[in-house]
Motif scaffolding. Structure first.
Motif, short mmCIF file in Angstrom:
data_model
loop_
_atom_site.label_atom_id
_atom_site.label_comp_id
_atom_site.label_asym_id
_atom_site.label_seq_id
_atom_site.Cartn_x
_atom_site.Cartn_y
_atom_site.Cartn_z
N GLY A 31 55.71 -9.62 28.94
CA GLY A 31 56.21 -8.25 28.92
C GLY A 31 55.27 -7.19 28.44
O GLY A 31 55.66 -6.02 28.32
N ALA A 32 54.01 -7.52 28.15
CA ALA A 32 53.07 -6.51 27.68
C ALA A 32 52.70 -5.56 28.82
O ALA A 32 52.41 -6.00 29.93
CB ALA A 32 51.81 -7.17 27.13
N PRO A 33 52.69 -4.24 28.58
CA PRO A 33 52.27 -3.30 29.61
C PRO A 33 50.76 -3.38 29.86
O PRO A 33 49.98 -3.55 28.92
CB PRO A 33 52.67 -1.94 29.04
N ILE A 34 50.38 -3.24 31.12
CA ILE A 34 48.97 -3.33 31.52
C ILE A 34 48.65 -2.14 32.42
O ILE A 34 49.39 -1.85 33.37
CB ILE A 34 48.69 -4.64 32.28
N LEU A 35 47.55 -1.46 32.12
CA LEU A 35 47.03 -0.38 32.97
C LEU A 35 45.73 -0.84 33.60
O LEU A 35 44.79 -1.22 32.88
CB LEU A 35 46.78 0.88 32.14
N ALA A 36 45.66 -0.83 34.93
CA ALA A 36 44.47 -1.27 35.65
C ALA A 36 43.98 -0.15 36.55
O ALA A 36 44.75 0.45 37.29
CB ALA A 36 44.78 -2.52 36.47
N ILE A 37 42.67 0.13 36.49
CA ILE A 37 42.08 1.24 37.23
C ILE A 37 41.12 0.73 38.31
O ILE A 37 40.24 -0.08 38.02
CB ILE A 37 41.30 2.18 36.28
#
Length: 251
Positions: free
Chosen positions: A86-92
């Motif tokens: 459930g950890a949020p992940i931001l990928a660019i």
């Protein structure tokens, strides 16, 4: 609500070409401005990815870096386990491609981590310049209300599968793919204005900037998810200089 935020900066030594490390700095600073204890943990190539971070960010890189990142993250498995927990992940940019099912790099198709239902091939011309979109408010991004803005610079044509939803509907720029890449896609019309992807607790985008410096509401959404609260529960921050920057870019 927790009083500490641990930000995992994933593979900054190989996915740090375009200044996307700044997203972790934005998260740390916006947390600290609210009185929270916040730290950035650099997770370099070859390091195991801890599953204990509250939020993860990863940035862009070139072909060789993408391949190295994908191979490492698949073999290690820590980021996948964190996502499933459930950890949020931001990928660019390259991070978006690496977290997909597959991507083209160095003339071959490379397996991705599989956290996003997306495949990436090549475009005929580079997408470069300002990009803006209206949030789709899909899934984890349901509370987003403000336009999204960034700078795109990529040659990847990313096609979303049914498991993923665009992060935004384009108002400026090229977004995920050009027309040529969508010709043979069954639902190509629905992806013509697509920017980025949302799947589960993963948010991915082609927007550099860094994107969280240019989109404070998105930064606060990630913080809220990391803290296990609603975006509306976070104390607002009054930062006129950020507001002026957004007005300039959106204009």
């Amino acid at each position: 609500m927790a009083d500490r935020i641990n930000v995992g900066l994933v593979l900054p030594d190989v996915l740090g070409t375009y200044g996307d490390d700044g997203n972790a700095l934005v998260l740390r600073q916006r947390a600290r401005m609210r009185g929270l204890d916040a730290e950035i943990h650099r997770i370099n190539y070859g390091d195991p990815v801890p599953e204990t971070m509250d939020v993860y960010t990863m940035g862009g890189g070139e072909d060789t870096a993408q391949i190295l990142a994908s191979e490492h993250l698949i073999a290690d498995g820590g980021l996948t386990r964190a996502a499933h927990a459930g950890a949020p992940i931001l990928a660019i940019c390259a991070g978006l491609q690496v977290l997909g099912e597959s991507f083209r790099a160095s003339g071959r198709i490379v397996d991705g981590v599989g956290l996003i239902d997306a495949t990436t091939a090549g475009m005929q011309r580079r997408a470069i310049g300002e990009v803006a979109s209206t949030p789709t408010r899909a899934g984890i991004t349901a509370e987003l209300t403000e336009p999204l803005t960034g700078f795109e610079n990529h040659l990847g044509a990313t096609i979303l599968g049914p498991g993923a939803t665009p992060l935004g509907k384009l108002t400026t720029g090229m977004g995920n793919a050009d027309e040529a890449a969508l010709l043979d896609v069954v639902d190509g019309s629905s992806q013509r204005a697509a920017e980025g992807a949302v799947q589960g607790n993963v948010i991915a985008t082609y927007m550099h900037g860094p994107v969280l410096a240019r989109n404070p509401q998105l930064a606060d959404l990630l913080l809220a998810c990391a803290l296990g609260v609603q975006l509306s529960e976070l104390e607002p921050l009054e930062l006129p200089s950020v507001d002026r920057l957004r007005m300039e870019r959106l204009a």
